[in-house]
Design a protein around this motif. Structure first.
Motif, short mmCIF file in Angstrom:
data_model
loop_
_atom_site.label_atom_id
_atom_site.label_comp_id
_atom_site.label_asym_id
_atom_site.label_seq_id
_atom_site.Cartn_x
_atom_site.Cartn_y
_atom_site.Cartn_z
N PRO A 123 -9.74 23.38 2.74
CA PRO A 123 -8.77 24.22 2.03
C PRO A 123 -7.61 24.63 2.94
O PRO A 123 -7.79 24.90 4.12
N ILE A 124 -6.42 24.63 2.34
CA ILE A 124 -5.21 25.05 3.03
C ILE A 124 -4.54 26.12 2.19
O ILE A 124 -4.79 26.24 0.98
N LEU A 125 -3.69 26.90 2.81
CA LEU A 125 -2.91 27.89 2.09
C LEU A 125 -1.53 27.32 1.84
O LEU A 125 -0.83 26.94 2.79
N SER A 126 -1.14 27.24 0.59
CA SER A 126 0.20 26.79 0.22
C SER A 126 1.04 28.00 -0.16
O SER A 126 0.60 28.84 -0.95
N ILE A 127 2.23 28.07 0.40
CA ILE A 127 3.18 29.13 0.07
C ILE A 127 4.36 28.46 -0.62
O ILE A 127 4.91 27.48 -0.10
N TYR A 128 4.74 28.97 -1.77
CA TYR A 128 5.80 28.32 -2.55
C TYR A 128 6.45 29.35 -3.47
O TYR A 128 5.92 30.43 -3.70
N ARG A 129 7.62 28.97 -4.01
CA ARG A 129 8.30 29.80 -5.00
C ARG A 129 7.99 29.23 -6.37
O ARG A 129 8.12 28.03 -6.61
N TRP A 130 7.54 30.11 -7.28
CA TRP A 130 7.25 29.69 -8.65
C TRP A 130 7.81 30.74 -9.59
O TRP A 130 7.45 31.92 -9.49
N GLU A 131 8.67 30.32 -10.48
CA GLU A 131 9.30 31.20 -11.47
C GLU A 131 9.92 32.43 -10.79
O GLU A 131 9.76 33.55 -11.25
N GLY A 165 1.22 32.37 -3.17
CA GLY A 165 0.33 31.75 -2.19
C GLY A 165 -0.97 31.38 -2.88
O GLY A 165 -1.46 32.15 -3.71
N ALA A 166 -1.48 30.22 -2.55
CA ALA A 166 -2.73 29.77 -3.18
C ALA A 166 -3.50 28.86 -2.22
O ALA A 166 -2.89 28.07 -1.51
N ASP A 167 -4.81 29.02 -2.21
CA ASP A 167 -5.66 28.08 -1.48
C ASP A 167 -5.75 26.81 -2.32
O ASP A 167 -5.94 26.87 -3.54
N GLU A 168 -5.61 25.67 -1.64
CA GLU A 168 -5.68 24.39 -2.33
C GLU A 168 -6.43 23.37 -1.48
O GLU A 168 -6.53 23.52 -0.27
N ILE A 226 0.84 -1.19 0.00
CA ILE A 226 0.00 0.00 0.00
C ILE A 226 0.88 1.24 0.00
O ILE A 226 1.90 1.29 0.68
N VAL A 227 0.47 2.23 -0.79
CA VAL A 227 1.13 3.53 -0.80
C VAL A 227 0.08 4.62 -0.64
O VAL A 227 -1.10 4.42 -0.98
N LEU A 228 0.52 5.76 -0.14
CA LEU A 228 -0.31 6.94 -0.01
C LEU A 228 0.21 7.96 -1.00
O LEU A 228 1.40 8.33 -0.96
N VAL A 229 -0.63 8.39 -1.91
CA VAL A 229 -0.25 9.42 -2.87
C VAL A 229 -0.83 10.74 -2.35
O VAL A 229 -2.04 10.83 -2.10
N ILE A 230 0.03 11.71 -2.18
CA ILE A 230 -0.38 13.03 -1.68
C ILE A 230 -0.37 14.01 -2.85
O ILE A 230 0.59 14.08 -3.60
N SER A 231 -1.46 14.73 -2.98
CA SER A 231 -1.56 15.75 -4.02
C SER A 231 -2.48 16.85 -3.52
O SER A 231 -2.83 16.89 -2.34
N ASN A 232 -2.86 17.73 -4.41
CA ASN A 232 -3.80 18.79 -4.08
C ASN A 232 -4.47 19.25 -5.36
O ASN A 232 -4.07 18.88 -6.46
N ALA A 233 -5.49 20.07 -5.18
CA ALA A 233 -6.22 20.62 -6.32
C ALA A 233 -6.49 22.09 -6.03
O ALA A 233 -6.58 22.50 -4.87
N PRO A 234 -6.65 22.90 -7.07
CA PRO A 234 -6.88 24.32 -6.85
C PRO A 234 -8.28 24.65 -6.33
O PRO A 234 -8.49 25.74 -5.81
#
Length: 111
Positions: free
Chosen positions: A41-49, A54-57, A7-15
């Motif tokens: 919903p959670i707030l994700s903070i990340y570096r992009w380009e 920051g985005a709710d996901e 068994i594996v757990l795949v972690i992802s998110n959606a907008p």
């Protein structure tokens, strides 16, 4: 090395919740996952380009087997609107034996 029936757990998110529900439905309906949990919903903070974003996901926890993980990854990548969606696979090292057997039966029975 993982066996196909581990068994594996795949972690992802959606907008948003609507897309998260759609992806979860496809994964379960196609027998790629036994269960998908959608979180609040959670707030994700990340570096992009080079910029801090920051985005709710909507977090997604997808229960499947090691043998089906590549199909889950491909399906998520196809359905996801992000250029680089978060898709992380975590091995499950233990748990309730009846639940883990149920996950195997749901995924293997749908193949």
């Amino acid at each position: 090395m993982l066996r196909d029936d581990d068994i594996v757990l795949v972690i992802s998110n959606a907008p948003d919740l609507l897309l998260a529900k759609r992806m979860a439905h496809v994964l379960v309906e196609d027998g790629l996952a036994a269960c998908v949990n959608l979180g609040a919903p959670i707030l994700s903070i990340y570096r992009w380009e080079g910029e801090i974003e920051g985005a709710d996901e909507i977090p997604m926890w997808i229960k499947t087997t090691a043998g089906r993980q590549q199909a889950v990854i491909q399906t998520l990548a196809k359905l996801h609107p992000y250029d680089v969606p978060e898709i992380i696979v975590v091995p499950v090292i233990g748990g309730s034996a009846p639940y883990l057997d149920w996950v195997r039966a749901q995924v293997n029975g749908a193949q």
